[in-house]
Design an enzyme around this catalytic site. Structure first.
Site, PDB file in Angstrom:
ATOM      1  N   GLY A 198       0.810  -1.215   0.000  1.00 42.72           N
ATOM      2  CA  GLY A 198       0.000   0.000   0.000  1.00 42.72           C
ATOM      3  C   GLY A 198       0.841   1.262   0.000  1.00 42.72           C
ATOM      4  O   GLY A 198       0.509   2.246  -0.681  1.00 42.72           O
ATOM      5  N   ASP A 199       1.925   1.254   0.749  1.00 44.09           N
ATOM      6  CA  ASP A 199       2.808   2.417   0.801  1.00 44.09           C
ATOM      7  C   ASP A 199       3.478   2.666  -0.544  1.00 44.09           C
ATOM      8  O   ASP A 199       3.555   3.803  -1.015  1.00 44.09           O
ATOM      9  CB  ASP A 199       3.888   2.211   1.866  1.00 44.09           C
ATOM     10  CG  ASP A 199       3.370   2.448   3.271  1.00 44.09           C
ATOM     11  OD1 ASP A 199       2.723   3.477   3.497  1.00 44.09           O
ATOM     12  OD2 ASP A 199       3.628   1.595   4.133  1.00 44.09           O
TER      13      ASP A 199
END
Length: 210
Positions: free
Chosen positions: A172-173
């Site tokens: 996600g990052d």
């Protein structure tokens, strides 16, 4: 005499003030393309990413060396008037500021976009957060693990009948960091047309959903 090749973003200066992964990953991508990236860390509180990951040699963590490549690291206390003024002096001579704090943090330090563009109308502010800068969930802390779940990304992984597993990396990052870097590049182009900077708003949840 040979000259070292320069990247496509040679001559572009980036100030990176975030920690951990999403903001620093966006800065790393721009640095890989030749931008000068200045990473700012508060005195006495270095980026936790410096100690993340199990692989290390002589006390140097590989995870940090990957994310810190092509960057210059300095310390500056943005909560103090002197640190704030030094930061704004740097903004005057820079092109992009990347941050991934909870929305409202820069404004609390009196360093919001309205302040930055007064010192440099061409500055581009790249903001990475969990849910974006506006909306009902904007004030919530952003975590890649939550964003991956909320977006349905984890549900698509694993085996039928089993629980949604976590990938062994912060997907996600890095997805949000990629969208942030793409937005920064688009804003750089638009500045050549208008002469003005803008805000790039990237969210972990939206990046995972996309």
């Amino acid at each position: 005499m040979t000259t070292a090749p320069s990247g496509a973003l040679d001559g572009i200066r980036v100030i990176a003030v975030g920690t951990l992964i999403s903001g620093p990953f966006a800065g790393r991508l721009l640095g890989d393309m030749g931008a000068e990236v200045i990473k700012i860390e508060p005195p006495g509180a270095p980026d936790p990413l410096r100690t993340w990951g199990q692989a290390e040699v002589d006390g140097h963590h590989f995870f940090w060396t990957v994310h810190a490549r092509n960057k210059r690291c300095v310390t500056l206390n943005l909560r103090k008037p002197r640190g704030r003024e030094l930061f704004l002096d740097l903004v005057e001579r820079s092109d992009i500021v990347i941050e991934n704090f909870r929305p409202g943090t820069l404004e609390k330090w009196d360093l919001g976009y309205d302040v930055l563009r007064q010192r440099n109308p061409g500055i581009i502010l790249v903001r990475v957060s969990g849910y974006g800068q506006t909306g009902p969930d904007a004030g919530k802390a952003g975590y890649a693990s939550v964003a991956e779940a909320v977006s349905g990304l984890r549900h698509m992984n694993g085996f039928p009948g089993g629980p949604p597993p976590r990938l062994a990396l912060s997907l996600g990052d890095t997805l949000a960091g990629m969208f942030a870097a793409q937005g920064a590049l688009a804003a750089l182009y638009r500045r050549t047309v208008t002469g003005k900077g803008q805000i790039v708003d990237a969210a972990l949840t939206e990046a995972c959903l996309a």
